[in-house]
Scaffold this motif. Structure first.
Motif, mmCIF file in Angstrom:
data_model
loop_
_atom_site.group_PDB
_atom_site.id
_atom_site.type_symbol
_atom_site.label_atom_id
_atom_site.label_comp_id
_atom_site.label_asym_id
_atom_site.label_seq_id
_atom_site.Cartn_x
_atom_site.Cartn_y
_atom_site.Cartn_z
ATOM 1 N N PRO A 215 0.824 -1.216 0.000
ATOM 2 C CA PRO A 215 0.000 0.000 0.000
ATOM 3 C C PRO A 215 0.860 1.268 0.000
ATOM 4 N N ALA A 216 2.003 1.212 0.665
ATOM 5 C CA ALA A 216 2.874 2.388 0.717
ATOM 6 C C ALA A 216 3.393 2.720 -0.689
ATOM 7 N N ASP A 217 3.895 1.692 -1.391
ATOM 8 C CA ASP A 217 4.392 1.923 -2.747
ATOM 9 C C ASP A 217 3.273 2.412 -3.664
ATOM 10 N N LEU A 218 2.099 1.836 -3.481
ATOM 11 C CA LEU A 218 0.960 2.244 -4.302
ATOM 12 C C LEU A 218 0.674 3.727 -4.101
ATOM 13 N N ALA A 219 0.668 4.151 -2.844
ATOM 14 C CA ALA A 219 0.396 5.561 -2.532
ATOM 15 C C ALA A 219 1.464 6.461 -3.139
ATOM 16 N N ILE A 220 2.709 6.028 -3.041
ATOM 17 C CA ILE A 220 3.812 6.849 -3.557
ATOM 18 C C ILE A 220 3.741 6.953 -5.084
ATOM 19 N N VAL A 221 3.543 5.809 -5.744
ATOM 20 C CA VAL A 221 3.502 5.830 -7.206
ATOM 21 C C VAL A 221 2.309 6.644 -7.702
ATOM 22 N N LYS A 222 1.177 6.483 -7.005
ATOM 23 C CA LYS A 222 -0.005 7.272 -7.355
ATOM 24 C C LYS A 222 0.311 8.761 -7.321
ATOM 25 N N SER A 223 0.991 9.184 -6.273
ATOM 26 C CA SER A 223 1.262 10.620 -6.165
ATOM 27 C C SER A 223 2.309 11.061 -7.187
ATOM 28 N N ILE A 224 3.226 10.168 -7.549
ATOM 29 C CA ILE A 224 4.195 10.524 -8.606
ATOM 30 C C ILE A 224 3.479 10.673 -9.952
ATOM 31 N N VAL A 225 2.484 9.816 -10.200
ATOM 32 C CA VAL A 225 1.714 9.933 -11.443
ATOM 33 C C VAL A 225 1.037 11.307 -11.505
ATOM 34 N N THR A 226 0.457 11.714 -10.386
ATOM 35 C CA THR A 226 -0.197 13.025 -10.322
ATOM 36 C C THR A 226 0.813 14.149 -10.543
ATOM 37 N N LEU A 227 1.941 14.003 -9.885
ATOM 38 C CA LEU A 227 3.019 14.989 -9.998
ATOM 39 C C LEU A 227 3.463 15.136 -11.454
ATOM 40 N N ALA A 228 3.687 14.008 -12.101
ATOM 41 C CA ALA A 228 4.162 14.028 -13.487
ATOM 42 C C ALA A 228 3.142 14.720 -14.385
ATOM 43 N N LYS A 229 1.856 14.451 -14.137
ATOM 44 C CA LYS A 229 0.811 15.111 -14.932
ATOM 45 C C LYS A 229 0.855 16.610 -14.720
ATOM 46 N N SER A 230 0.961 17.028 -13.456
ATOM 47 C CA SER A 230 0.951 18.471 -13.152
ATOM 48 C C SER A 230 2.125 19.184 -13.782
ATOM 49 N N PHE A 231 3.273 18.519 -13.787
ATOM 50 C CA PHE A 231 4.469 19.143 -14.344
ATOM 51 C C PHE A 231 4.621 18.842 -15.826
ATOM 52 N N ASP A 232 3.654 18.149 -16.390
ATOM 53 C CA ASP A 232 3.659 17.841 -17.807
ATOM 54 C C ASP A 232 4.914 17.058 -18.213
ATOM 55 N N LEU A 233 5.232 16.042 -17.433
ATOM 56 C CA LEU A 233 6.413 15.238 -17.692
ATOM 57 C C LEU A 233 6.018 13.870 -18.237
ATOM 58 N N ILE A 234 6.846 13.356 -19.118
ATOM 59 C CA ILE A 234 6.690 11.972 -19.558
ATOM 60 C C ILE A 234 7.120 11.085 -18.400
ATOM 61 N N LEU A 235 6.288 10.084 -18.101
ATOM 62 C CA LEU A 235 6.552 9.248 -16.927
ATOM 63 C C LEU A 235 6.939 7.835 -17.363
ATOM 64 N N VAL A 236 7.986 7.308 -16.735
ATOM 65 C CA VAL A 236 8.451 5.955 -17.032
ATOM 66 C C VAL A 236 8.666 5.228 -15.708
ATOM 67 N N ALA A 237 8.195 3.999 -15.624
ATOM 68 C CA ALA A 237 8.478 3.184 -14.436
ATOM 69 C C ALA A 237 9.667 2.287 -14.723
ATOM 70 N N GLU A 238 10.598 2.245 -13.793
ATOM 71 C CA GLU A 238 11.783 1.391 -13.930
ATOM 72 C C GLU A 238 11.604 0.124 -13.108
ATOM 73 N N GLY A 239 12.223 -0.953 -13.531
ATOM 74 C CA GLY A 239 12.272 -2.145 -12.699
ATOM 75 C C GLY A 239 10.966 -2.917 -12.620
ATOM 76 N N VAL A 240 10.219 -2.943 -13.719
ATOM 77 C CA VAL A 240 8.984 -3.728 -13.744
ATOM 78 C C VAL A 240 9.357 -5.203 -13.934
ATOM 79 N N GLU A 241 9.119 -5.972 -12.895
ATOM 80 C CA GLU A 241 9.515 -7.384 -12.911
ATOM 81 C C GLU A 241 8.327 -8.329 -12.868
ATOM 82 N N THR A 242 7.172 -7.833 -12.488
ATOM 83 C CA THR A 242 6.022 -8.725 -12.330
ATOM 84 C C THR A 242 4.807 -8.214 -13.104
ATOM 85 N N GLU A 243 3.949 -9.154 -13.481
ATOM 86 C CA GLU A 243 2.678 -8.832 -14.135
ATOM 87 C C GLU A 243 1.857 -7.909 -13.247
#
Ligand code: C2E
Ligand code: MG
Ligand code: MG
Ligand code: MG
Length: 285
Positions: A215-243
């Motif tokens: 839940p902690a990671d979910l909350a953090i990533v959620k807020s980064i998604v919002t942040l990226a939208k507000s700053f108009d940044l292209i967002l990329v997730a690193e280290g995707v290892e699982t479905e």
């Protein structure tokens, strides 16, 4: 650890420092000759738009085939280069090699439409000649600046905001994008977002690894998604290892990803084959 050294703490500590600086010198010396001896090479890790499965970028990652020690990963030697005057030489080697490879893919693959990502050290970025040298290399290899994105790791303290800002402005003038790498892993993430104009934000894999379970990671990533939208940044997730991580990211609206689930870092000729067949295929459902 000091305690476990017992009564001889200081002497052992001094010895440790000496050994550390000696091994530094050795690394520096042998890295210097490796730059000219063809012992360095780059591998390339694709980045995918998970909605379509299409490769949208490739990141150049440095490898050092050490004559005695075998294959060395960048984290074991990059910091040595950065603490010596080798950083510029190494950085130049990386940029030229990556650009040369990109130009080759460009000539081999009709309609190539992927961004080349290259990691640069913060010292390199604020070097006096950096923006000019990028302009020169782009010209030399006939690459459009818009096809290149330079990545600066967030961990590395941006010690000189003014010079960094100037460099970012110069790069923007060339159409070159700049990514803030390992976002969230340092202590200055938000200050850097506020002070500097980046184009791309790459979420540190620390927050992605257990995404779906945590839940902690979910909350953090959620807020980064919002942040990226507000700053108009292209967002990329690193280290995707699982479905699970992939699906969670898609749900959150983070579509671009890099990780072992999608592609490992690969030799250039394997990447070429992937890029040739780089058409829409169903992403993770
Ligand atoms: P980075 O720029 O964040 O690159 C991503 C790193 O994560 C790569 O490690 C990649 O192999 C690894 N990775 C990708 N997907 C996964 C995954 O699903 N799981 C896990 N556990 N790892 C994954 P690598 O190649 O060892 O590079 C480490 C770091 O070294 C890079 O992190 C970058 O900061 C630095 N680096 C690499 N090449 C260069 C270079 O040419 N110049 C400079 N200055 N730094 C470089
Ligand atoms: Mg990177
Ligand atoms: Mg990273
Ligand atoms: Mg990293």
């Amino acid at each position: 650890a000091a305690k476990s050294r017992g009564g001889n703490g200081i002497a052992a500590f001094t010895e440790e420092i000496r050994a550390e600086s000696e091994s530094r010198d050795i690394v520096e010396l042998s890295l210097r000759s490796s730059i000219s001896d063809d012992c360095l090479h780059l591998v390339y890790q694709p980045e995918v738009d998970m909605r379509s499965g299409v490769i949208v970028a490739v990141e150049a990652l440095l490898r050092w085939e050490h004559p005695l020690l075998g294959l060395l990963m960048p984290e074991s030697f990059i910091h040595v280069a950065e603490s010596t005057n080798l950083a510029t030489e190494l950085g130049t080697w990386v940029i030229r090699s990556a650009f040369r490879q990109y130009a080759q893919w460009w000539s081999e693959i009709a309609g190539l439409d992927v961004v080349l990502r290259v990691n640069v050290s913060p010292g390199q970025l604020v070097g006096a000649d950096f923006v000019d040298s990028i302009a020169r290399e782009l010209g030399e290899y006939g690459i459009d600046g818009g096809n290149v994105c330079l990545e600066i790791t967030e961990n590395a303290v941006v010690s000189d905001v003014d010079r960094t800002r100037r460099a970012l402005r110069g790069l923007a003038g060339l159409g070159v994008q700049v990514a803030i790498d390992d976002f969230g892993s340092g202590y200055s993430s938000l200050a850097q977002l506020k002070q500097l104009q980046f184009d791309v934000l790459k979420i540190d894999r620390e927050f992605i690894r257990d995404l779906g379970d945590s839940p902690a990671d979910l909350a953090i990533v959620k807020s980064i998604v919002t942040l990226a939208k507000s700053f108009d940044l292209i967002l990329v997730a690193e280290g995707v290892e699982t479905e699970m991580a992939a699906r969670t990211l898609l749900d959150l609206g983070c579509y671009r990803a890099q990780g072992f689930l999608l592609h490992r870092p690969l030799p250039a000729d394997m990447v070429r084959d992937l890029l040739i067949t780089n058409r829409e295929t169903p992403g993770p459902s």
